[in-house]
Motif scaffolding. Sequence first.
Motif, mmCIF file in Angstrom:
data_model
loop_
_atom_site.group_PDB
_atom_site.id
_atom_site.type_symbol
_atom_site.label_atom_id
_atom_site.label_comp_id
_atom_site.label_asym_id
_atom_site.label_seq_id
_atom_site.Cartn_x
_atom_site.Cartn_y
_atom_site.Cartn_z
ATOM 1 N N PHE A 32 1.048 -1.171 0.018
ATOM 2 C CA PHE A 32 0.112 -0.031 0.006
ATOM 3 C C PHE A 32 0.921 1.295 -0.049
ATOM 4 N N ALA A 33 1.995 1.139 0.584
ATOM 5 C CA ALA A 33 2.731 2.398 0.752
ATOM 6 C C ALA A 33 3.408 2.591 -0.698
ATOM 7 N N LYS A 34 3.652 1.443 -1.415
ATOM 8 C CA LYS A 34 4.409 1.796 -2.620
ATOM 9 C C LYS A 34 3.351 2.125 -3.562
ATOM 10 N N ILE A 35 2.206 1.511 -3.548
ATOM 11 C CA ILE A 35 1.301 1.999 -4.749
ATOM 12 C C ILE A 35 0.623 3.500 -4.542
ATOM 13 N N ASN A 36 0.851 3.873 -3.144
ATOM 14 C CA ASN A 36 0.284 5.367 -3.072
ATOM 15 C C ASN A 36 1.293 6.504 -3.762
ATOM 16 N N HIS A 37 2.046 5.852 -4.420
ATOM 17 C CA HIS A 37 3.177 6.681 -5.122
ATOM 18 C C HIS A 37 2.480 7.088 -6.346
ATOM 19 N N PRO A 38 2.478 8.634 -6.943
ATOM 20 C CA PRO A 38 1.822 8.922 -8.132
ATOM 21 C C PRO A 38 2.100 7.942 -9.232
ATOM 22 N N ASN A 39 3.170 7.255 -9.554
ATOM 23 C CA ASN A 39 3.479 6.421 -10.593
ATOM 24 C C ASN A 39 2.412 5.278 -10.702
ATOM 25 N N TRP A 40 1.706 4.919 -9.564
ATOM 26 C CA TRP A 40 0.795 3.888 -9.534
ATOM 27 C C TRP A 40 -0.351 4.136 -9.771
ATOM 28 N N LYS A 46 -6.535 -1.864 -9.864
ATOM 29 C CA LYS A 46 -6.226 -3.477 -10.344
ATOM 30 C C LYS A 46 -5.549 -4.016 -9.243
ATOM 31 N N ILE A 47 -4.290 -3.105 -8.545
ATOM 32 C CA ILE A 47 -3.649 -3.962 -7.590
ATOM 33 C C ILE A 47 -4.380 -4.333 -6.367
ATOM 34 N N MET A 48 -5.263 -3.284 -6.056
ATOM 35 C CA MET A 48 -6.267 -3.671 -4.888
ATOM 36 C C MET A 48 -7.248 -4.635 -5.147
ATOM 37 N N LEU A 49 -7.492 -4.868 -6.297
ATOM 38 C CA LEU A 49 -8.601 -5.959 -6.395
ATOM 39 C C LEU A 49 -7.559 -7.288 -6.287
ATOM 40 N N LEU A 50 -6.421 -7.257 -6.862
ATOM 41 C CA LEU A 50 -5.476 -8.422 -6.839
ATOM 42 C C LEU A 50 -5.243 -8.760 -5.464
ATOM 43 N N PHE A 51 -5.025 -7.760 -4.805
ATOM 44 C CA PHE A 51 -4.704 -8.239 -3.312
ATOM 45 C C PHE A 51 -6.144 -8.632 -2.612
ATOM 46 N N ASN A 52 -7.098 -7.980 -2.748
ATOM 47 C CA ASN A 52 -8.116 -8.352 -1.822
ATOM 48 C C ASN A 52 -8.647 -10.004 -2.537
ATOM 49 N N MET A 53 -8.304 -10.274 -3.924
ATOM 50 C CA MET A 53 -8.552 -11.802 -4.351
ATOM 51 C C MET A 53 -7.619 -12.578 -3.524
ATOM 52 N N THR A 101 5.605 -3.561 -15.881
ATOM 53 C CA THR A 101 5.506 -4.410 -16.936
ATOM 54 C C THR A 101 5.119 -5.780 -16.402
ATOM 55 N N VAL A 102 5.602 -6.362 -15.371
ATOM 56 C CA VAL A 102 5.084 -7.357 -14.829
ATOM 57 C C VAL A 102 3.734 -7.311 -14.537
ATOM 58 N N LEU A 103 3.177 -6.226 -13.908
ATOM 59 C CA LEU A 103 1.722 -6.217 -13.640
ATOM 60 C C LEU A 103 0.960 -6.194 -14.753
ATOM 61 N N THR A 104 1.219 -5.641 -15.953
ATOM 62 C CA THR A 104 0.702 -5.706 -17.204
ATOM 63 C C THR A 104 0.422 -6.878 -17.577
ATOM 64 N N PHE A 105 1.526 -7.889 -17.511
ATOM 65 C CA PHE A 105 1.356 -9.227 -18.083
ATOM 66 C C PHE A 105 0.595 -10.143 -17.322
ATOM 67 N N VAL A 106 0.626 -9.937 -16.044
ATOM 68 C CA VAL A 106 -0.162 -10.652 -15.007
ATOM 69 C C VAL A 106 -1.624 -10.301 -15.242
ATOM 70 N N LEU A 107 -1.839 -9.090 -15.277
ATOM 71 C CA LEU A 107 -3.260 -8.435 -15.599
ATOM 72 C C LEU A 107 -3.852 -9.403 -16.907
ATOM 73 N N LYS A 108 -2.916 -9.409 -17.836
ATOM 74 C CA LYS A 108 -3.525 -10.353 -19.195
ATOM 75 C C LYS A 108 -3.741 -11.410 -18.902
ATOM 76 N N MET A 109 -2.956 -12.200 -18.213
ATOM 77 C CA MET A 109 -2.895 -13.466 -17.955
ATOM 78 C C MET A 109 -4.102 -13.924 -16.795
ATOM 79 N N VAL A 110 -4.504 -13.129 -16.122
ATOM 80 C CA VAL A 110 -5.460 -13.463 -14.947
ATOM 81 C C VAL A 110 -6.880 -12.715 -15.244
#
Length: 134
Positions: A32-40, A46-53, A101-110
Amino acid sequence: MKKVDQTYVEEQSSKISEEDHEQAINRKDELFAKINHPNWKKYREKIMLLFNMLKDIKQKHYSKTPWKTLASAIFAILYIINPLDIVPDFIPFIGYLDDITVLTFVLKMVGDDLTEYEAWKADQKEENHREIEI
Protein backbone atom coordinates in the motif's frame (compact mmCIF):
# COMPACT_ATOMS: atom_id res chain seq x y z
CA MET A 1 20.30 -8.94 -17.36
CA LYS A 2 16.99 -10.80 -17.42
CA LYS A 3 14.25 -9.62 -19.74
CA VAL A 4 10.84 -8.89 -18.26
CA ASP A 5 8.36 -10.48 -20.62
CA GLN A 6 5.49 -12.92 -20.49
CA THR A 7 7.82 -15.93 -20.43
CA TYR A 8 9.65 -14.50 -17.41
CA VAL A 9 6.37 -13.88 -15.59
CA GLU A 10 5.10 -17.39 -16.35
CA GLU A 11 8.38 -19.01 -15.24
CA GLN A 12 8.52 -17.06 -12.00
CA SER A 13 4.83 -17.62 -11.27
CA SER A 14 5.38 -21.37 -11.53
CA LYS A 15 7.77 -21.15 -8.55
CA ILE A 16 5.20 -19.61 -6.17
CA SER A 17 4.30 -21.48 -2.97
CA GLU A 18 1.71 -21.28 -0.19
CA GLU A 19 4.35 -19.51 1.93
CA ASP A 20 4.59 -16.84 -0.77
CA HIS A 21 0.82 -16.38 -0.55
CA GLU A 22 1.14 -15.77 3.18
CA GLN A 23 4.02 -13.36 2.62
CA ALA A 24 2.07 -11.37 0.02
CA ILE A 25 -0.81 -10.93 2.47
CA ASN A 26 1.44 -10.10 5.43
CA ARG A 27 3.35 -7.43 3.51
CA LYS A 28 0.28 -5.39 2.62
CA ASP A 29 1.62 -2.26 4.35
CA GLU A 30 4.63 -2.28 2.03
CA LEU A 31 2.39 -2.79 -0.98
CA PHE A 32 0.00 0.00 0.00
CA ALA A 33 2.87 2.39 0.72
CA LYS A 34 4.37 1.71 -2.69
CA ILE A 35 1.17 2.04 -4.72
CA ASN A 36 0.35 5.36 -3.05
CA HIS A 37 3.16 6.84 -5.15
CA PRO A 38 1.83 8.88 -8.12
CA ASN A 39 3.49 6.46 -10.59
CA TRP A 40 0.97 3.82 -9.50
CA LYS A 41 -2.23 5.88 -9.67
CA LYS A 42 -3.37 4.30 -12.95
CA TYR A 43 -2.87 0.76 -11.58
CA ARG A 44 -3.90 1.18 -7.94
CA GLU A 45 -7.45 -0.12 -8.35
CA LYS A 46 -6.36 -3.33 -10.14
CA ILE A 47 -3.60 -3.98 -7.60
CA MET A 48 -6.10 -3.57 -4.76
CA LEU A 49 -8.45 -5.98 -6.52
CA LEU A 50 -5.61 -8.52 -6.91
CA PHE A 51 -4.68 -8.13 -3.25
CA ASN A 52 -8.29 -8.52 -2.08
CA MET A 53 -8.65 -11.63 -4.23
CA LEU A 54 -5.53 -13.10 -2.58
CA LYS A 55 -6.91 -12.26 0.84
CA ASP A 56 -10.36 -13.74 0.14
CA ILE A 57 -8.78 -16.91 -1.20
CA LYS A 58 -6.48 -17.20 1.82
CA GLN A 59 -9.43 -16.72 4.19
CA LYS A 60 -11.40 -19.31 2.19
CA HIS A 61 -14.14 -16.82 1.30
CA TYR A 62 -13.51 -17.32 -2.43
CA SER A 63 -12.37 -20.52 -4.10
CA LYS A 64 -13.03 -20.28 -7.84
CA THR A 65 -9.52 -19.18 -8.81
CA PRO A 66 -7.23 -21.65 -10.57
CA TRP A 67 -3.76 -22.13 -9.07
CA LYS A 68 -2.07 -20.57 -12.13
CA THR A 69 -4.06 -17.36 -11.62
CA LEU A 70 -3.42 -17.36 -7.90
CA ALA A 71 0.32 -17.93 -8.39
CA SER A 72 0.54 -15.18 -11.01
CA ALA A 73 -1.24 -12.69 -8.73
CA ILE A 74 1.03 -13.59 -5.79
CA PHE A 75 4.10 -13.22 -7.99
CA ALA A 76 2.94 -9.78 -9.18
CA ILE A 77 2.33 -8.53 -5.63
CA LEU A 78 5.68 -9.82 -4.36
CA TYR A 79 7.50 -8.43 -7.39
CA ILE A 80 5.95 -4.99 -6.90
CA ILE A 81 6.94 -4.99 -3.21
CA ASN A 82 10.55 -6.01 -3.91
CA PRO A 83 12.63 -2.80 -4.24
CA LEU A 84 15.62 -4.68 -5.68
CA ASP A 85 14.04 -6.55 -8.56
CA ILE A 86 15.40 -6.59 -12.12
CA VAL A 87 15.41 -2.77 -12.28
CA PRO A 88 15.79 -1.34 -8.74
CA ASP A 89 13.04 1.10 -7.79
CA PHE A 90 15.46 3.82 -6.72
CA ILE A 91 16.52 4.41 -10.36
CA PRO A 92 14.58 7.52 -11.45
CA PHE A 93 11.86 7.06 -14.07
CA ILE A 94 12.67 3.45 -15.04
CA GLY A 95 12.71 1.98 -11.53
CA TYR A 96 8.98 1.25 -11.68
CA LEU A 97 8.90 0.27 -15.33
CA ASP A 98 9.66 -3.42 -14.75
CA ASP A 99 7.10 -3.58 -11.93
CA ILE A 100 4.43 -2.11 -14.20
CA THR A 101 5.46 -4.46 -17.01
CA VAL A 102 5.09 -7.50 -14.72
CA LEU A 103 1.73 -6.21 -13.53
CA THR A 104 0.55 -5.68 -17.11
CA PHE A 105 1.47 -9.23 -18.13
CA VAL A 106 -0.18 -10.67 -15.02
CA LEU A 107 -3.36 -8.68 -15.59
CA LYS A 108 -3.54 -10.06 -19.14
CA MET A 109 -2.97 -13.59 -17.85
CA VAL A 110 -5.56 -13.42 -15.05
CA GLY A 111 -8.02 -10.94 -16.57
CA ASP A 112 -11.00 -13.29 -16.87
CA ASP A 113 -10.53 -14.71 -13.38
CA LEU A 114 -10.11 -11.23 -11.93
CA THR A 115 -13.31 -10.08 -13.65
CA GLU A 116 -15.13 -13.11 -12.23
CA TYR A 117 -13.78 -12.31 -8.75
CA GLU A 118 -14.82 -8.67 -9.09
CA ALA A 119 -18.39 -9.74 -9.97
CA TRP A 120 -18.44 -12.14 -7.00
CA LYS A 121 -17.20 -9.35 -4.70
CA ALA A 122 -19.95 -7.01 -5.95
CA ASP A 123 -22.55 -9.74 -5.32
CA GLN A 124 -21.22 -10.20 -1.78
CA LYS A 125 -21.56 -6.49 -1.06
CA GLU A 126 -25.08 -6.50 -2.46
CA GLU A 127 -26.07 -9.52 -0.34
CA ASN A 128 -24.59 -7.96 2.79
CA HIS A 129 -26.40 -4.71 2.09
CA ARG A 130 -29.70 -6.57 1.73
CA GLU A 131 -29.13 -8.42 5.01
CA ILE A 132 -28.57 -5.15 6.86
CA GLU A 133 -31.77 -3.60 5.49
CA ILE A 134 -34.01 -6.39 6.83
